[in-house]
Motif scaffolding. Structure first.
Motif, PDB file in Angstrom:
ATOM      1  N   SER A 376      -1.991  -5.280  58.328  1.00 30.52           N
ATOM      2  CA  SER A 376      -2.245  -3.975  58.792  1.00 30.52           C
ATOM      3  C   SER A 376      -3.637  -3.715  59.384  1.00 30.52           C
ATOM      4  O   SER A 376      -4.630  -3.950  58.567  1.00 30.52           O
ATOM      5  CB  SER A 376      -1.569  -2.931  57.846  1.00 30.52           C
ATOM      6  OG  SER A 376      -1.893  -1.592  58.409  1.00 30.52           O
ATOM      7  N   ASP A 377      -3.529  -2.972  60.662  1.00 32.38           N
ATOM      8  CA  ASP A 377      -4.682  -2.564  61.039  1.00 32.38           C
ATOM      9  C   ASP A 377      -5.004  -0.902  60.802  1.00 32.38           C
ATOM     10  O   ASP A 377      -5.805  -0.276  61.330  1.00 32.38           O
ATOM     11  CB  ASP A 377      -4.894  -2.799  62.536  1.00 32.38           C
ATOM     12  CG  ASP A 377      -4.011  -2.080  63.359  1.00 32.38           C
ATOM     13  OD1 ASP A 377      -2.949  -1.400  62.718  1.00 32.38           O
ATOM     14  OD2 ASP A 377      -3.603  -2.544  64.771  1.00 32.38           O
ATOM     15  N   ALA A 378      -4.087  -0.298  59.806  1.00 31.19           N
ATOM     16  CA  ALA A 378      -4.336   0.945  59.621  1.00 31.19           C
ATOM     17  C   ALA A 378      -5.447   1.156  58.626  1.00 31.19           C
ATOM     18  O   ALA A 378      -6.059   0.317  58.019  1.00 31.19           O
ATOM     19  CB  ALA A 378      -2.993   1.422  58.704  1.00 31.19           C
ATOM     20  N   SER A 383      -5.956   4.229  47.050  1.00 35.14           N
ATOM     21  CA  SER A 383      -4.280   3.974  46.418  1.00 35.14           C
ATOM     22  C   SER A 383      -4.518   4.026  45.020  1.00 35.14           C
ATOM     23  O   SER A 383      -5.310   3.264  44.460  1.00 35.14           O
ATOM     24  CB  SER A 383      -3.721   2.983  47.195  1.00 35.14           C
ATOM     25  OG  SER A 383      -3.724   3.135  48.698  1.00 35.14           O
ATOM     26  N   PRO A 403      -4.043  -0.475  53.237  1.00 35.29           N
ATOM     27  CA  PRO A 403      -3.737   0.205  54.453  1.00 35.29           C
ATOM     28  C   PRO A 403      -2.896   1.282  54.372  1.00 35.29           C
ATOM     29  O   PRO A 403      -1.823   1.369  53.651  1.00 35.29           O
ATOM     30  CB  PRO A 403      -2.865  -0.938  55.307  1.00 35.29           C
ATOM     31  CG  PRO A 403      -3.146  -2.205  54.393  1.00 35.29           C
ATOM     32  CD  PRO A 403      -3.429  -1.759  53.146  1.00 35.29           C
ATOM     33  N   GLY A 404      -3.440   2.183  55.077  1.00 33.15           N
ATOM     34  CA  GLY A 404      -2.899   3.535  55.147  1.00 33.15           C
ATOM     35  C   GLY A 404      -1.327   3.824  55.549  1.00 33.15           C
ATOM     36  O   GLY A 404      -0.400   4.941  55.044  1.00 33.15           O
ATOM     37  N   ASP A 405      -0.899   2.735  56.128  1.00 38.53           N
ATOM     38  CA  ASP A 405       0.692   2.842  56.441  1.00 38.53           C
ATOM     39  C   ASP A 405       1.512   1.918  55.608  1.00 38.53           C
ATOM     40  O   ASP A 405       2.797   1.546  55.643  1.00 38.53           O
ATOM     41  CB  ASP A 405       0.860   2.100  57.967  1.00 38.53           C
ATOM     42  CG  ASP A 405       0.669   0.717  58.144  1.00 38.53           C
ATOM     43  OD1 ASP A 405      -0.265   0.197  57.040  1.00 38.53           O
ATOM     44  OD2 ASP A 405       0.861  -0.068  59.003  1.00 38.53           O
ATOM     45  N   VAL A 406       1.079   1.663  54.315  1.00 39.55           N
ATOM     46  CA  VAL A 406       1.793   1.013  53.242  1.00 39.55           C
ATOM     47  C   VAL A 406       3.415   1.875  53.057  1.00 39.55           C
ATOM     48  O   VAL A 406       3.117   3.158  52.929  1.00 39.55           O
ATOM     49  CB  VAL A 406       1.088   0.821  51.805  1.00 39.55           C
ATOM     50  CG1 VAL A 406       0.629   2.333  51.444  1.00 39.55           C
ATOM     51  CG2 VAL A 406       1.981   0.350  50.761  1.00 39.55           C
ATOM     52  N   ALA A 407       4.480   0.991  52.841  1.00 42.76           N
ATOM     53  CA  ALA A 407       5.697   2.015  53.097  1.00 42.76           C
ATOM     54  C   ALA A 407       6.692   0.895  52.167  1.00 42.76           C
ATOM     55  O   ALA A 407       6.369   0.055  51.696  1.00 42.76           O
ATOM     56  CB  ALA A 407       6.032   1.777  54.602  1.00 42.76           C
ATOM     57  N   ASP A 410       7.728  -2.686  51.380  1.00 47.17           N
ATOM     58  CA  ASP A 410       6.251  -3.646  51.527  1.00 47.17           C
ATOM     59  C   ASP A 410       6.519  -4.572  50.285  1.00 47.17           C
ATOM     60  O   ASP A 410       6.985  -4.056  49.194  1.00 47.17           O
ATOM     61  CB  ASP A 410       4.969  -3.026  52.034  1.00 47.17           C
ATOM     62  CG  ASP A 410       5.053  -2.479  53.116  1.00 47.17           C
ATOM     63  OD1 ASP A 410       5.418  -3.187  54.081  1.00 47.17           O
ATOM     64  OD2 ASP A 410       4.135  -1.613  53.407  1.00 47.17           O
TER      65      ASP A 410
END
Length: 476
Positions: A376-378, A383, A403-407, A410
């Motif tokens: 990810s490039d977020a 965390s 990465p800030g877009d961990v969802a 994943d």
């Protein structure tokens, strides 16, 4: 480019990474890389494939990595002792992670095996270990365990109390055997580690004091069925250099020299406890340097006292399997939690937790984490990776930048979990323990199968009785 300073509420040692996808070679298996699709690969096997085939949570251990670390430790100790004209005896500390396959791997690489319970002894034997190449530890070995060890011809039993000496005296007299023993002593050297991991200070359960060891050895020498091999000491765990070992060696050799008047002492066991990096901040000395530091210290102390250097035994465990293992999890929920003005921590909940890695809860141990299913490039976000258990202390990774877009969905990988995670695993909250999968040269195979809820229920007599009652009612 250097990493940026940590965000507020992050540990002082933790910096914001330039790349939250990067895999630090200090903590990941040598074979860990990013594949073309961004997924983590270990030993040529994709994390995506592993999760699909075997489920999560999942312990993954790189067989070649275990073997390489075993050879490295073996060679380090052999080289260090050969410089002084003596031999090294290297035991793999089975409590770090024991299965029949692990026993086979380390045995094939020339290591002996150290066990500390009847169960570990059974696993070592099932894995093909030569009983003569086993060391048997424990502060409360049962009579049955001691009888079994003597009958098998276990290479050495490390005695921990006067009561154990008398038990062995009675057993060997009854069966007409001669059993090799070592005496565990507390040198008073306190390792710079967690209090529960430091094992040489006086106020704890293991071993004899330096003073009490003298009559203990005298008693062993009186017993026809016991052969005194030497002294054993263990100063703690997760130790990064040789300084503590050097001080312990000084005290051990002093006692060793005093005991030589009563007869030969062929071996000195300095224990283990050699540390590994769990985060990029950790910086343990190379095992080769530690080995040289310990052996040189023993040699110097022997020279001062004008005595011959004994052969030296070592008990590495964590440094053999720790870095070779990772744990895969699936992310379930992601929840930002405000920490103050313009600051937050992202709580990333996974499908495992303290049941598969108790070390953070037990010792405050620090770990790292990375996305395993993609890159990810977020922007990195502070965390905390937590488990699914009903405990606020159920923390897997206290602090790292993901990465800030961990969802949800994943895959997350935690490195350096090869030691003491499987060994300490529990079924807390009726959570079945994960499988262990070995990877090597692009292939993956189960070496310890996953537990199921049915496995857990099978031990509950009430469930069995209830099922029988339902069957009987149906028949009626």
């Amino acid at each position: 480019m250097s990493a940026s300073p940590a965000l507020p509420f992050a540990p002082e040692w933790l910096s914001v990474p330039d790349d939250a996808n990067a895999l630090s070679p200090r903590i990941w298996p040598t074979s860990a890389v990013r594949a073309a699709d961004g997924a983590l690969e270990v030993a040529g096997v994709s994390a995506l494939e592993l999760a699909e085939r075997f489920g999560t949570p999942l312990y993954v251990v790189d067989e070649n990595e275990v073997r390489a670390h075993a050879r490295r430790a073996r060679d380090a100790f052999r080289t260090a002792t050969a410089r002084h004209g003596v031999s090294a005896r290297t035991y793999y500390a089975g409590k770090a992670f024991l299965s029949t396959e692990i026993v086979r791997w380390v045995s094939e690489e020339g290591l002996f095996v150290d066990v500390c319970s009847g169960g570990e002894l059974a696993v070592a034997l099932a894995g093909g270990a030569d009983p003569a190449h086993l060391g048997f530890h424990g502060n409360n070995k049962s009579v049955a365990e001691l009888e079994r060890a003597v009958a098998l011809g276990v290479g050495s039993i490390i005695v921990d109390s006067p009561i154990e000496i008398e038990r062995l005296a009675a057993i060997t007299e009854r069966v007409g055997a001669v059993q090799n023993v070592m005496v565990r002593v507390r040198t008073g050297v306190h390792a710079e580690t967690h209090a529960f991991l430091a094992t040489a200070h006086e106020d704890q359960k293991f071993g004899f004091s330096m003073t009490d060891a003298v009559p203990a050895v005298a008693r062993i020498r009186e017993v026809a069925g016991l052969r005194f091999l030497g002294l054993h000491a263990h100063i703690g765990s997760q130790i990064f250099d040789a300084s503590g070992f050097r001080e312990s060696a000084s005290r051990l050799v002093d006692l060793h020299a005093d005991l030589l008047d009563g007869g030969e002492i062929p071996l000195l066991n300095v224990g283990g406890g050699f540390g590994i990096a769990y985060t990029a901040h950790d910086d343990p000395h190379p095992i080769e340097d530690i080995a040289i530091g310990i052996v040189d210290a023993v040699a110097e102390e022997c020279a001062v006292r004008g005595i011959a250097i004994p052969d030296i035994a070592f008990e590495p465990g964590r440094v053999i399997v720790g870095q070779a293992g990772i744990t895969l999890y699936e992310v379930g929920t992601v929840k930002p939690v405000p920490l103050g003005e313009d600051a937050e921590r992202v709580y990333v909940s996974v499908d495992g937790g303290m049941s598969d890695n108790a070390r953070p809860a037990l010792y405050g141990a620090q770990y790292s984490a990375r996305l395993a299913s993609r890159v990810s490039d977020a922007a990195p976000a502070l965390s905390r990776v937590v488990g699914h258990h009903c405990e606020s202390g159920d923390v897997v990774v206290d602090a790292d930048y993901l990465p800030g877009d961990v969802a949800p969905g994943d895959l997350l990988a935690v490195p350096a979990t090869g030691a003491y995670c499987f060994s300490l695993a529990s079924t807390y909250n009726y959570t079945p323990r994960p499988a262990v999968v070995a990877v090597r040269d692009g292939q993956a195979r189960v070496i310890v199968r996953r537990e199921s809820v049915d496995d857990l229920l099978s031990r509950d007599v009430g469930v069995v009785a209830s099922a029988a009652g339902e069957v009987n009612e149906g028949i009626a």
